[in-house]
Design a protein around this motif. Structure first.
Motif, mmCIF file in Angstrom:
data_model
loop_
_atom_site.group_PDB
_atom_site.id
_atom_site.type_symbol
_atom_site.label_atom_id
_atom_site.label_comp_id
_atom_site.label_asym_id
_atom_site.label_seq_id
_atom_site.Cartn_x
_atom_site.Cartn_y
_atom_site.Cartn_z
ATOM 1 N N ARG A 53 0.806 -1.222 0.000
ATOM 2 C CA ARG A 53 0.000 0.000 0.000
ATOM 3 C C ARG A 53 0.835 1.266 0.000
ATOM 4 O O ARG A 53 0.337 2.343 -0.344
ATOM 5 C CB ARG A 53 -0.919 0.000 1.232
ATOM 6 N N GLY A 54 2.089 1.159 0.412
ATOM 7 C CA GLY A 54 2.934 2.340 0.456
ATOM 8 C C GLY A 54 4.341 1.998 0.899
ATOM 9 O O GLY A 54 4.592 0.932 1.480
ATOM 10 N N ILE A 100 15.506 -0.341 -1.683
ATOM 11 C CA ILE A 100 14.194 -0.730 -2.194
ATOM 12 C C ILE A 100 14.208 -0.641 -3.713
ATOM 13 O O ILE A 100 14.835 0.252 -4.295
ATOM 14 C CB ILE A 100 13.063 0.142 -1.588
ATOM 15 N N VAL A 101 13.561 -1.618 -4.348
ATOM 16 C CA VAL A 101 13.457 -1.672 -5.808
ATOM 17 C C VAL A 101 11.984 -1.757 -6.173
ATOM 18 O O VAL A 101 11.259 -2.608 -5.651
ATOM 19 C CB VAL A 101 14.200 -2.894 -6.391
ATOM 20 N N VAL A 102 11.546 -0.894 -7.080
ATOM 21 C CA VAL A 102 10.167 -0.903 -7.556
ATOM 22 C C VAL A 102 10.150 -1.578 -8.923
ATOM 23 O O VAL A 102 10.675 -1.034 -9.900
ATOM 24 C CB VAL A 102 9.594 0.523 -7.642
ATOM 25 N N ALA A 103 9.588 -2.771 -8.985
ATOM 26 C CA ALA A 103 9.564 -3.571 -10.215
ATOM 27 C C ALA A 103 8.116 -3.781 -10.645
ATOM 28 O O ALA A 103 7.613 -4.904 -10.689
ATOM 29 C CB ALA A 103 10.268 -4.902 -10.001
ATOM 30 N N PRO A 123 2.147 6.391 -8.496
ATOM 31 C CA PRO A 123 1.462 6.566 -7.212
ATOM 32 C C PRO A 123 2.264 6.081 -6.010
ATOM 33 O O PRO A 123 2.139 6.626 -4.913
ATOM 34 C CB PRO A 123 0.179 5.737 -7.393
ATOM 35 N N LEU A 124 3.117 5.066 -6.212
ATOM 36 C CA LEU A 124 3.875 4.513 -5.094
ATOM 37 C C LEU A 124 5.023 5.435 -4.662
ATOM 38 O O LEU A 124 5.328 5.533 -3.474
ATOM 39 C CB LEU A 124 4.428 3.135 -5.462
ATOM 40 N N VAL A 125 5.654 6.111 -5.633
ATOM 41 C CA VAL A 125 6.842 6.912 -5.302
ATOM 42 C C VAL A 125 6.574 8.407 -5.294
ATOM 43 O O VAL A 125 7.481 9.188 -4.989
ATOM 44 C CB VAL A 125 8.012 6.602 -6.268
#
Length: 312
Positions: free
Chosen positions: A119-120, A143-146, A154-156
């Motif tokens: 969620r965040g 942290i890696v956003v894949a 929206p996440l970052v």
């Protein structure tokens, strides 16, 4: 796990990144909202009225051109989880018994939290924290956003607005997919590409290691899918079935289903992977290179190398 690495998304990019990092001795944990490995390499077995079908309803095959990816594919071949599919070209390969087989093998060697909707994320003085439906994990050193580009922004947002803007500028085209199962073979080539509103139509039974049931996957073109994005599934099934029927006298299918991919074909940013060292924040995915399975794998590798300090 203060020195660990969290990866959000366990598709090909996230798993590729995690595999490389784990091989280098790093502690990695992946989070994915899906129940099992699949993503856009999804496969689905179906049994109805005594007929057994196996549908690849995401990517139909993967091309192999990069030397590093070729090495990975050769290892998967030796393990019996991929095989060449000459019908799609000399450089085309498929997972066996389904396109998701390489993902399942990679995930089996990693710490993946399935059915875990992130969620965040937030960065505190002690590192990164990941909030999900069951609570919060952390701190993590990296942290890696894949994720698909549409889910990255929206996440970052508010954490790394540069990455958010990059993702928002490279959104994916949708794709309606129809799966049809028949009680007898169709007089068609095993792969049809770019024919009217059909982007591709593939006979899954013609692929190596598949169930013999006459299972066809039809992908609509991006333009048609966008124009019919909110159409009813039965309507989509009828229209794409009719499009295939223009090539052959179709029997009535014994199974018919539709799946809507909202984020199917990425618009490439052309940068390989993304990293902000000051925040220990990275991103990977096919949207950073090109809309191919190979690109997702490469992006994950490049993100891992950048974290390890071995990037270009």
């Amino acid at each position: 796990m203060t020195q660990g690495i969290a990866i959000i998304g366990a598709g090909m990019a996230g798993l590729s990144c995690a595999t490389r990092l784990t091989a280098a001795g790093r502690d990695v944990r992946l989070y994915d909202k899906g129940r099992r490995p699949s993503g856009r390499m999804a496969s689905r077995p179906v049994e109805v009225d005594g007929y057994r079908f196996a549908f690849d309803y995401g990517a139909q095959y993967m091309t192999v051109r990069d030397p590093g990816f070729a090495e990975a594919v050769q290892a998967w071949t030796r393990g019996g989880i991929v095989a060449p599919w000459p019908a799609a070209g000399d450089d085309a390969w498929v997972g066996t018994p389904g396109m998701d087989a390489p993902l399942a093998t990679m995930a089996g060697a990693l710490d993946v939290r399935w059915s875990c909707h992130v969620r965040g994320i937030r960065r505190d003085t002690d590192g990164w924290h990941v909030a999900h439906d069951a609570g919060e994990d952390g701190p993590f050193a990296e942290i890696v956003v894949a994720l698909p580009a549409e889910q990255v922004g929206p996440l970052v947002a508010g954490i790394d607005d540069t990455l958010a803007a990059l993702a928002d500028a490279h959104r994916s085209a949708p794709c309606w997919t129809v799966m049809l199962g028949f009680d007898r073979p169709l007089a068609l080539p095993p792969l049809i590409e770019r024919d009217g509103i059909i982007d591709s139509a593939a006979c899954n039974a013609a692929k190596p290691g598949r169930s013999p049931g006459e299972a066809w996957t039809i992908h609509a073109t991006p333009e048609w899918s966008a124009a019919h994005l909110e159409a009813e599934r039965d309507t989509v099934i009828d229209l794409l079935r009719d499009a295939l029927a223009q090539r052959v006298d179709l029997p009535r299918p014994v199974h018919a289903a539709a799946h809507r991919w909202r984020y199917a074909r990425s618009t490439p940013a052309g940068i390989g992977s993304y990293r902000l060292p000051a925040l220990a924040l990275s991103a990977c995915g096919d949207w950073l290179i090109a809309p191919r399975v190979e690109s997702a794998w490469l992006s994950g590798q490049r993100a891992a190398l950048a974290i390890l300090g071995e990037g270009e």
